[in-house]
Design a protein around this motif. Structure first.
Motif, short mmCIF file in Angstrom:
data_model
loop_
_atom_site.label_atom_id
_atom_site.label_comp_id
_atom_site.label_asym_id
_atom_site.label_seq_id
_atom_site.Cartn_x
_atom_site.Cartn_y
_atom_site.Cartn_z
N ARG A 150 39.26 40.99 43.53
CA ARG A 150 39.32 42.29 42.85
C ARG A 150 40.78 42.64 42.53
O ARG A 150 41.32 43.66 42.98
N PRO A 151 41.44 41.79 41.73
CA PRO A 151 42.86 42.00 41.43
C PRO A 151 43.08 43.13 40.42
O PRO A 151 42.12 43.68 39.86
N ALA A 152 44.34 43.43 40.16
CA ALA A 152 44.67 44.41 39.13
C ALA A 152 44.34 43.87 37.75
O ALA A 152 44.00 44.63 36.83
N ALA A 153 44.44 42.54 37.58
CA ALA A 153 44.15 41.94 36.27
C ALA A 153 43.74 40.48 36.45
O ALA A 153 44.21 39.80 37.36
N PHE A 154 42.84 40.04 35.57
CA PHE A 154 42.48 38.62 35.47
C PHE A 154 43.31 38.02 34.34
O PHE A 154 43.41 38.60 33.26
N LEU A 155 43.85 36.83 34.57
CA LEU A 155 44.53 36.07 33.52
C LEU A 155 43.80 34.75 33.39
O LEU A 155 43.67 34.01 34.37
N MET A 156 43.31 34.45 32.19
CA MET A 156 42.48 33.26 31.98
C MET A 156 43.07 32.40 30.88
O MET A 156 43.25 32.86 29.75
N ASP A 157 43.37 31.15 31.22
CA ASP A 157 43.98 30.23 30.26
C ASP A 157 42.96 29.18 29.83
O ASP A 157 42.74 28.18 30.51
N GLU A 158 42.30 29.43 28.69
CA GLU A 158 41.29 28.54 28.11
C GLU A 158 40.31 28.01 29.15
O GLU A 158 40.12 26.79 29.27
N PRO A 159 39.66 28.89 29.91
CA PRO A 159 38.82 28.43 31.02
C PRO A 159 37.54 27.71 30.59
O PRO A 159 36.92 27.04 31.42
N LEU A 160 37.14 27.84 29.33
CA LEU A 160 35.88 27.23 28.90
C LEU A 160 36.07 25.97 28.06
O LEU A 160 35.09 25.37 27.62
N SER A 161 37.30 25.55 27.83
CA SER A 161 37.54 24.48 26.87
C SER A 161 37.04 23.12 27.33
O SER A 161 36.85 22.22 26.51
#
Length: 352
Positions: A150-161
């Motif tokens: 439960r962070p302040a923000a999610f950072l996602m780097d092309e997680p579905l590629s």
């Protein structure tokens, strides 16, 4: 939590990768950083995460200036293209890891893992190891491990590629629903415009380190700010035709017609999307051309027409019949037209 970048620059030696990026991500927003390889989107994400230093400018998460903070003090969770799972740990242990290292009580960890596993449909797989899972299941473990913090923000780097096309579509829907339910600010990097348009509340489109447009998917699609945005967004891409604008009338060797502008400009580019065009009988359309190629896609067909030296694609019914070399007209409504200044590439305003 709100995330803001103010005048952020990043250089590697003499190469400037991000050039004065100003970005305000609202609390609970799903914002997608979109762009081709080398556009600076991943570098921007890594600076937010603290994995890259900022050359100049500031980054805030909430009210905190985190520009110089180490990643562990930023209260963010990152999901990578690679799953980055511990192969010797079970699904349960992988998901629980962020709480385990914080020495949370066992009962709290068990309850949290079960709840998050249920959200990502992994509750029946908690005792398995990563090698026993499919690619989609592994990616869901990585997502669950990020969610449990439960962070302040999610950072996602092309997680579905790394997933196949069918599973990507399924995971897009799951990811969008999960983000909506959790309400956690999410910044997502992709080069895939379909992912950007389907997932985002807003899209930030970058090119060569410069923000080209920041807006909702609908606005970026319907009112692109410049030629780059217009050509990048859309599949098939927008058609372009060069010509002259005189008191709102567009002229090219393939035809002349009025537009929704009153301006005059000796060098403009007219843009029109394939789905807004129609093939007509010769003389019945606003442009004259001939069929260059036809492609049956399945539920529709694409007809490429040669007009004044340019190829224009028209999306038509799958039953369309036409022969290569056949003379045709191309019709469209004035409201579907986009006009750009050829020299600067910027969108020309419509008549007020």
């Amino acid at each position: 939590m709100r995330v803001s970048l103010n005048g952020v620059h990043k250089s590697f030696g003499q190469v400037e990768v991000v050039k004065g990026l100003d970005l305000e991500v609202k609390d609970g927003e799903f914002l997608v950083l979109l762009g081709a390889s080398g556009s600076g989107k991943t570098t921007a994400l890594r600076m937010i995460a603290g994995l890259e230093t900022v050359t100049s400018g500031t980054i805030h998460i909430g009210e905190r200036d985190v520009t110089g903070l180490l990643p562990k003090y930023r209260d963010i969770a990152m999901v990578f293209q690679s799953y980055a799972l511990y192969p010797h740990k079970t699904v349960f242990a992988n998901i629980a890891y962020p709480l385990t290292v914080r020495k949370r009580p066992r009962a709290e960890i068990e309850a949290a893992v079960k709840e998050v596993a249920r959200q990502v449909q992994l509750d029946a797989l908690l005792e398995r190891y990563p090698r026993q899972l499919s690619g989609g299941q592994r990616q869901r473990v990585a997502l669950a491990r990020a969610i449990i913090r439960r962070p302040a923000a999610f950072l996602m780097d092309e997680p579905l590629s790394n997933l196949d096309a069918k599973l990507r579509g399924h995971m897009r829907a799951e990811l969008k629903h999960m983000q909506h339910e959790l309400g956690i600010t999410t910044i997502y990097v992709t080069h895939d415009q379909i992912e950007a348009m389907t997932l985002a509340h807003r899209v930030a489109l970058l090119d060569k380190g410069v923000l080209q447009q920041l807006d909702t998917p609908a606005t970026i699609y319907n009112a692109p700010a410049n030629l780059f945005v217009a050509g990048f967004i859309g599949s098939p891409p927008m058609n372009f035709l060069e010509g002259e604008l005189r008191e709102g009338r567009f002229s090219t060797p393939a035809g002349s017609f009025g537009t929704n502008s009153r301006a005059s400009n000796p060098a403009v580019v007219l843009g029109i999307r394939p789905e807004d065009c129609r093939v007509t009988a010769t003389g019945a359309g606003k442009l004259a051309g001939e069929i260059f190629a036809t492609e049956l896609i399945g539920d529709h067909a694409l007809v490429t027409c040669r007009c004044a030296g340019a190829n224009l694609t028209v999306k038509v019914d799958k039953e369309f019949q036409g022969e290569i070399g056949e003379a045709v007209g191309i019709g469209f409504d004035d409201k579907a037209l986009h006009l750009f200044d050829k020299a600067g590439g910027n969108r020309l305003p419509a008549a007020g």
